[in-house]
Design a protein around this motif. Structure first.
Motif, PDB file in Angstrom:
ATOM      1  N   ARG A   4       0.904  -1.371  -0.128  1.00 22.30           N
ATOM      2  CA  ARG A   4      -0.009  -0.018  -0.027  1.00 22.30           C
ATOM      3  C   ARG A   4       0.882   1.519   0.112  1.00 22.30           C
ATOM      4  O   ARG A   4       0.556   2.250  -0.738  1.00 22.30           O
ATOM      5  N   ALA A   5       2.026   1.190   0.690  1.00 19.19           N
ATOM      6  CA  ALA A   5       2.798   2.239   0.868  1.00 19.19           C
ATOM      7  C   ALA A   5       3.570   2.606  -0.564  1.00 19.19           C
ATOM      8  O   ALA A   5       3.624   3.740  -1.059  1.00 19.19           O
ATOM      9  N   GLU A   6       3.885   1.654  -1.393  1.00 18.88           N
ATOM     10  CA  GLU A   6       4.274   1.636  -2.705  1.00 18.88           C
ATOM     11  C   GLU A   6       3.355   2.150  -3.534  1.00 18.88           C
ATOM     12  O   GLU A   6       3.561   3.172  -4.451  1.00 18.88           O
ATOM     13  N   VAL A   7       2.014   1.606  -3.560  1.00 16.56           N
ATOM     14  CA  VAL A   7       1.168   2.368  -4.426  1.00 16.56           C
ATOM     15  C   VAL A   7       1.014   3.728  -4.126  1.00 16.56           C
ATOM     16  O   VAL A   7       0.757   4.535  -4.985  1.00 16.56           O
ATOM     17  N   ARG A   8       1.036   4.028  -2.931  1.00 17.29           N
ATOM     18  CA  ARG A   8       0.566   5.747  -2.627  1.00 17.29           C
ATOM     19  C   ARG A   8       2.131   6.412  -3.069  1.00 17.29           C
ATOM     20  O   ARG A   8       1.821   7.645  -3.696  1.00 17.29           O
ATOM     21  N   ALA A   9       3.101   6.042  -2.941  1.00 20.85           N
ATOM     22  CA  ALA A   9       4.120   6.475  -3.475  1.00 20.85           C
ATOM     23  C   ALA A   9       4.164   6.877  -4.923  1.00 20.85           C
ATOM     24  O   ALA A   9       4.499   7.794  -5.517  1.00 20.85           O
ATOM     25  N   GLU A  13       4.080  10.239  -7.336  1.00 21.06           N
ATOM     26  CA  GLU A  13       4.684  10.431  -8.287  1.00 21.06           C
ATOM     27  C   GLU A  13       4.322  10.648  -9.513  1.00 21.06           C
ATOM     28  O   GLU A  13       4.755  11.738 -10.249  1.00 21.06           O
ATOM     29  N   LEU A  14       3.143   9.905  -9.737  1.00 23.63           N
ATOM     30  CA  LEU A  14       2.484  10.135 -11.092  1.00 23.63           C
ATOM     31  C   LEU A  14       1.841  11.655 -11.148  1.00 23.63           C
ATOM     32  O   LEU A  14       1.613  12.296 -12.121  1.00 23.63           O
ATOM     33  N   GLU A  15       1.314  11.811  -9.749  1.00 25.96           N
ATOM     34  CA  GLU A  15       0.687  13.213  -9.744  1.00 25.96           C
ATOM     35  C   GLU A  15       1.656  14.346  -9.905  1.00 25.96           C
ATOM     36  O   GLU A  15       1.409  15.515 -10.599  1.00 25.96           O
ATOM     37  N   ARG A  16       2.916  14.073  -9.504  1.00 28.85           N
ATOM     38  CA  ARG A  16       3.809  15.097  -9.611  1.00 28.85           C
ATOM     39  C   ARG A  16       4.138  15.473 -11.129  1.00 28.85           C
ATOM     40  O   ARG A  16       4.361  16.402 -11.641  1.00 28.85           O
ATOM     41  N   VAL A  17       4.422  14.223 -11.877  1.00 25.51           N
ATOM     42  CA  VAL A  17       4.890  14.328 -12.948  1.00 25.51           C
ATOM     43  C   VAL A  17       3.900  14.818 -13.804  1.00 25.51           C
ATOM     44  O   VAL A  17       3.997  15.688 -14.881  1.00 25.51           O
TER      45      VAL A  17
END
Length: 208
Positions: A4-9, A13-17
């Protein structure tokens, strides 16, 4: 929990890109409106009758660029072959000044699309400045070299020239839209050479 932590990360990152891409798109559109549209409108205000054909050509080119930007017709940022980059840059020059002499050379390789776009925009603005300020008898020449490790454009005219230290406020675009645009690129370099009565030369370059 780790998954779950990986998915949130990954989501962050996708939102930042996406946010970075939106910011770049807004910046490109803002520069397009300033450099292409406003410059054409400013020049058009000087004419009370029908606009001359060179100005009409600028207007057509500006509208085409705006249409492409509005429809978001991008290539996804893929690198361009040097031949594609050369064709794009020569096309920009011809759209602004069909009578301009062009010397063009490309060596095998690829070039980042953003580099080609930025240098093309700066060269277009340099040509527009020459058309408007160099004098009615001035002629222009552009040299374009594209290679895997760099790109170089030289925009040169034999017009009246000017003193860069006495640049009028309305011509600050020379510093921001021409020189500043290229120098903002990592690896970008721009130089202005001119003096009263000796013509003007603008060098726009990028290297890896």
């Amino acid at each position: 929990r780790l998954r779950r932590a990986e998915v949130r990360a990954e989501r962050r990152e996708l939102e930042r890109v996406r946010a970075d891409a939106d910011a770049r798109r807004r910046d490109t559109l803002a520069r397009l409106v300033h450099d292409e549209l406003l410059s054409v409108f400013t020049a058009a205000m000087a004419f009370s009758g029908p606009a001359p054909e060179p100005l009409r050509g600028e207007a057509r080119a500006a509208l085409g660029l705006l249409s492409r930007a509005a429809s978001d017709e991008t290539d996804g940022g893929r690198p361009l072959t040097t031949r594609e980059a050369l064709a794009d840059l020569v096309g920009v020059v011809r759209a602004i000044d069909p009578d301009c002499r062009v010397q063009a050379e490309a060596q095998p390789g690829t070039v980042p699309a953003e580099v080609v776009e930025r240098l093309g925009q700066a060269a277009a603005e340099a040509l527009r400045n020459s058309i408007r300020h160099a004098g009615p008898t001035a002629t222009r020449e552009v040299e374009v070299w594209v290679g895997a490790d760099g790109v170089r454009l030289t925009v040169r005219d034999d017009g009246r020239g000017f003193d860069p230290d006495q640049l009028a406020p309305e011509r600050l675009g020379v510093r921001s839209s021409v020189l500043g645009r290229v120098e903002a690129l990592p690896g970008g370099h721009a130089q202005l050479r001119t003096a009263p009565g000796s013509g003007t030369e603008v060098i726009l370059a990028w290297s890896t």
